[in-house]
Design a protein around this motif. Structure first.
Motif, PDB file in Angstrom:
ATOM      1  N   GLU A 131       2.384  15.135  -4.941  1.00  8.95           N
ATOM      2  CA  GLU A 131       2.579  15.393  -6.375  1.00  8.95           C
ATOM      3  C   GLU A 131       3.694  14.496  -6.940  1.00  8.95           C
ATOM      4  O   GLU A 131       3.588  13.993  -8.056  1.00  8.95           O
ATOM      5  CB  GLU A 131       2.937  16.860  -6.610  1.00  8.95           C
ATOM      6  CG  GLU A 131       1.835  17.849  -6.228  1.00  8.95           C
ATOM      7  CD  GLU A 131       1.860  18.174  -4.730  1.00  8.95           C
ATOM      8  OE1 GLU A 131       1.037  18.992  -4.305  1.00  8.95           O
ATOM      9  OE2 GLU A 131       2.704  17.599  -4.000  1.00  8.95           O
ATOM     10  N   THR A 132       4.747  14.297  -6.127  1.00 12.63           N
ATOM     11  CA  THR A 132       5.865  13.448  -6.567  1.00 12.63           C
ATOM     12  C   THR A 132       5.428  11.997  -6.688  1.00 12.63           C
ATOM     13  O   THR A 132       5.762  11.301  -7.661  1.00 12.63           O
ATOM     14  CB  THR A 132       7.029  13.550  -5.566  1.00 12.63           C
ATOM     15  OG1 THR A 132       7.429  14.913  -5.455  1.00 12.63           O
ATOM     16  CG2 THR A 132       8.212  12.714  -6.026  1.00 12.63           C
ATOM     17  N   GLU A 133       4.652  11.537  -5.707  1.00 13.21           N
ATOM     18  CA  GLU A 133       4.168  10.158  -5.745  1.00 13.21           C
ATOM     19  C   GLU A 133       3.313   9.911  -6.975  1.00 13.21           C
ATOM     20  O   GLU A 133       3.410   8.869  -7.624  1.00 13.21           O
ATOM     21  CB  GLU A 133       3.373   9.853  -4.483  1.00 13.21           C
ATOM     22  CG  GLU A 133       4.219   9.810  -3.214  1.00 13.21           C
ATOM     23  CD  GLU A 133       3.391   9.490  -1.983  1.00 13.21           C
ATOM     24  OE1 GLU A 133       2.152   9.337  -2.138  1.00 13.21           O
ATOM     25  OE2 GLU A 133       3.968   9.407  -0.892  1.00 13.21           O
ATOM     26  N   GLU A 134       2.468  10.874  -7.327  1.00 12.01           N
ATOM     27  CA  GLU A 134       1.589  10.711  -8.476  1.00 12.01           C
ATOM     28  C   GLU A 134       2.393  10.664  -9.772  1.00 12.01           C
ATOM     29  O   GLU A 134       2.085   9.886 -10.686  1.00 12.01           O
ATOM     30  CB  GLU A 134       0.568  11.851  -8.542  1.00 12.01           C
ATOM     31  CG  GLU A 134      -0.440  11.744  -9.693  1.00 12.01           C
ATOM     32  CD  GLU A 134      -1.202  10.426  -9.688  1.00 12.01           C
ATOM     33  OE1 GLU A 134      -1.550   9.945 -10.780  1.00 12.01           O
ATOM     34  OE2 GLU A 134      -1.444   9.849  -8.593  1.00 12.01           O
ATOM     35  N   LYS A 135       3.447  11.478  -9.853  1.00 11.19           N
ATOM     36  CA  LYS A 135       4.301  11.447 -11.048  1.00 11.19           C
ATOM     37  C   LYS A 135       4.966  10.080 -11.220  1.00 11.19           C
ATOM     38  O   LYS A 135       5.071   9.561 -12.326  1.00 11.19           O
ATOM     39  CB  LYS A 135       5.374  12.532 -10.954  1.00 11.19           C
ATOM     40  CG  LYS A 135       4.830  13.933 -11.145  1.00 11.19           C
ATOM     41  CD  LYS A 135       5.968  14.960 -11.055  1.00 11.19           C
ATOM     42  CE  LYS A 135       5.436  16.389 -11.236  1.00 11.19           C
ATOM     43  NZ  LYS A 135       6.521  17.387 -11.132  1.00 11.19           N
ATOM     44  N   VAL A 136       5.410   9.485 -10.102  1.00 11.96           N
ATOM     45  CA  VAL A 136       6.036   8.161 -10.158  1.00 11.96           C
ATOM     46  C   VAL A 136       5.028   7.117 -10.618  1.00 11.96           C
ATOM     47  O   VAL A 136       5.333   6.257 -11.446  1.00 11.96           O
ATOM     48  CB  VAL A 136       6.618   7.779  -8.781  1.00 11.96           C
ATOM     49  CG1 VAL A 136       7.084   6.332  -8.786  1.00 11.96           C
ATOM     50  CG2 VAL A 136       7.766   8.702  -8.420  1.00 11.96           C
ATOM     51  N   ARG A 137       3.778   7.210 -10.080  1.00  8.85           N
ATOM     52  CA  ARG A 137       2.755   6.238 -10.476  1.00  8.85           C
ATOM     53  C   ARG A 137       2.414   6.370 -11.965  1.00  8.85           C
ATOM     54  O   ARG A 137       2.216   5.368 -12.662  1.00  8.85           O
ATOM     55  CB  ARG A 137       1.498   6.444  -9.638  1.00  8.85           C
ATOM     56  CG  ARG A 137       1.658   6.050  -8.163  1.00  8.85           C
ATOM     57  CD  ARG A 137       0.309   6.005  -7.464  1.00  8.85           C
ATOM     58  NE  ARG A 137       0.464   5.658  -6.060  1.00  8.85           N
ATOM     59  CZ  ARG A 137       0.548   6.546  -5.076  1.00  8.85           C
ATOM     60  NH1 ARG A 137       0.485   7.854  -5.358  1.00  8.85           N
ATOM     61  NH2 ARG A 137       0.694   6.143  -3.832  1.00  8.85           N
ATOM     62  N   SER A 179       9.313   9.977   3.266  1.00 10.47           N
ATOM     63  CA  SER A 179       8.025  10.431   2.721  1.00 10.47           C
ATOM     64  C   SER A 179       8.274  11.389   1.566  1.00 10.47           C
ATOM     65  O   SER A 179       9.309  12.045   1.500  1.00 10.47           O
ATOM     66  CB  SER A 179       7.194  11.118   3.808  1.00 10.47           C
ATOM     67  OG  SER A 179       7.878  12.245   4.323  1.00 10.47           O
ATOM     68  N   PHE A 180       7.292  11.421   0.639  1.00  9.34           N
ATOM     69  CA  PHE A 180       7.399  12.302  -0.531  1.00  9.34           C
ATOM     70  C   PHE A 180       6.125  13.139  -0.638  1.00  9.34           C
ATOM     71  O   PHE A 180       5.074  12.769  -0.108  1.00  9.34           O
ATOM     72  CB  PHE A 180       7.586  11.476  -1.805  1.00  9.34           C
ATOM     73  CG  PHE A 180       8.846  10.658  -1.828  1.00  9.34           C
ATOM     74  CD1 PHE A 180      10.040  11.218  -2.255  1.00  9.34           C
ATOM     75  CD2 PHE A 180       8.837   9.328  -1.414  1.00  9.34           C
ATOM     76  CE1 PHE A 180      11.202  10.462  -2.271  1.00  9.34           C
ATOM     77  CE2 PHE A 180       9.990   8.576  -1.441  1.00  9.34           C
ATOM     78  CZ  PHE A 180      11.188   9.145  -1.859  1.00  9.34           C
ATOM     79  N   MET A 181       6.233  14.228  -1.348  1.00 14.00           N
ATOM     80  CA  MET A 181       5.072  15.059  -1.610  1.00 14.00           C
ATOM     81  C   MET A 181       4.073  14.280  -2.460  1.00 14.00           C
ATOM     82  O   MET A 181       4.474  13.492  -3.319  1.00 14.00           O
ATOM     83  CB  MET A 181       5.485  16.334  -2.354  1.00 14.00           C
ATOM     84  CG  MET A 181       6.401  17.245  -1.542  1.00 14.00           C
ATOM     85  SD  MET A 181       5.514  18.016  -0.160  1.00 14.00           S
ATOM     86  CE  MET A 181       4.403  19.104  -1.053  1.00 14.00           C
TER      87      MET A 181
END
Length: 330
Positions: free
Chosen positions: A7-13, A3-5
């Protein structure tokens, strides 16, 4: 389970959107689209130069139509045939070309209702799809007739095991025997040498037909010293025969003549110069692709009557330096 934070997931997207990345769709329709312009080619082996020659012809003609070609080597293994036919059934291919009489002929008949199939080679009686073929009795007859004209009366036919599905081997031998009978000679003057199943399976697959020629020629020399001519089931087998004869001190064709079938490119080289029978391998490959293209272009409404197309080429004897008059003293 990672799992990721958020905020990190949004940066990747955001990075993915910026780079134009899309997640691949995993479904059968995408696979069908990818393979719809592909021909699956089933070959028994590639160590016999006849098969690479015809594969080159098929590939060149397929390129003209915009087809890709996948070549699958089966080693005449029924399980491998089944695996590749299952793959073809689940993929929307442009067509299938088979270069030998496969064991799974009933399976192929059923599949031919879904995808165009063409057999290049001897056609089993139960085949229900198109073929570009040769009556292998004719090459056998031509070879025997040539050797008889040179005075040869004791001939060895050296072959891989003659099994029910290996039609061309049996028919080449049959054609050779017919020539002897028509000449008023006993057909048993042609002696057949073939390895047993265990011995055959012990040979390296990379050179199996050459080894058949080499080892069976050695056995023929030991068993029948009066033989004056040797005929291989194909050119590759004949190369093995020539090696065994020369190793034993025989001169070709002064002491023994050697013949083959297929007219592989190597056979014309001066170091080999093999007398053989040519049967339009290049033309057969092109015709097989033409048949597949024609099937795919056919108007679906013009299918009132089913039909099977059968094309046959006439063989041609190519006389080179490996055959000559029978030696006077046996």
């Amino acid at each position: 389970g990672v799992s990721f934070m958020p905020e990190t997931e949004e940066k990747v997207r955001q990075a993915a959107r910026k780079l134009g990345y899309h997640k691949p769709e995993k479904n059968s329709k995408k696979l069908e689209t990818t393979l719809s312009g592909t021909i699956l080619l089933l070959a028994p082996l590639l160590s016999n130069s006849y098969y690479p020659s015809i594969i080159h012809s098929i590939t060149d003609q397929a390129f003209r139509y915009g087809y890709d070609v996948i070549t699958a080597v089966t080693f005449r293994d029924p399980d491998r045939e089944e695996e590749y036919l299952s793959f073809a059934e689940s993929s929307k291919l442009a067509g299938i070309i088979i270069l030998y009489p496969i064991s799974r002929i009933t399976r192929a008949n059923s599949l031919s209702r879904q995808v165009p199939i063409v057999l290049v080679g001897e056609k089993p009686d139960k085949t229900r799809f198109d073929s570009v073929e040769l009556d292998s009795k004719k090459p056998g007859y031509l070879m025997s007739d040539h050797l008889l004209s040179l005075g040869h009366r004791r001939i060895a036919f050296i072959t891989s095991p003659i099994r029910k599905q290996e039609i061309s081997r049996a028919r080449r031998l049959e054609g050779m025997r017919i020539a002897f009978i028509e000449a008023g000679l006993e057909e048993n003057l042609i002696e057949v040498f073939q390895p047993g199943r265990a011995e055959y399976e012990s040979y390296d697959r990379q050179s199996v037909e050459y080894q058949v020629g080499y080892h069976m020629a050695q056995k023929a020399l030991a068993a029948s010293p009066n033989l004056t001519a040797f005929v291989g089931q194909n050119d590759t087998t004949a190369y093995g025969i020539m090696a065994a004869l020369r190793e034993s001190g025989f001169r070709i064709p002064r002491d023994c003549s050697v013949g083959g079938f297929d007219d592989s490119p190597i056979s014309a080289m001066p170091q080999i110069s093999l007398t053989t029978v040519e049967h339009a391998a290049i033309h057969k490959g092109k015709d097989a692709v033409d048949l597949i293209y024609s099937r795919n272009q056919k108007d679906a409404g013009d299918d009132t009557h089913s039909r099977i197309i059968r094309m046959e080429y006439e063989p041609r004897l190519i006389i080179r330096n490996s055959t000559g008059p029978v030696r006077i003293k046996i």
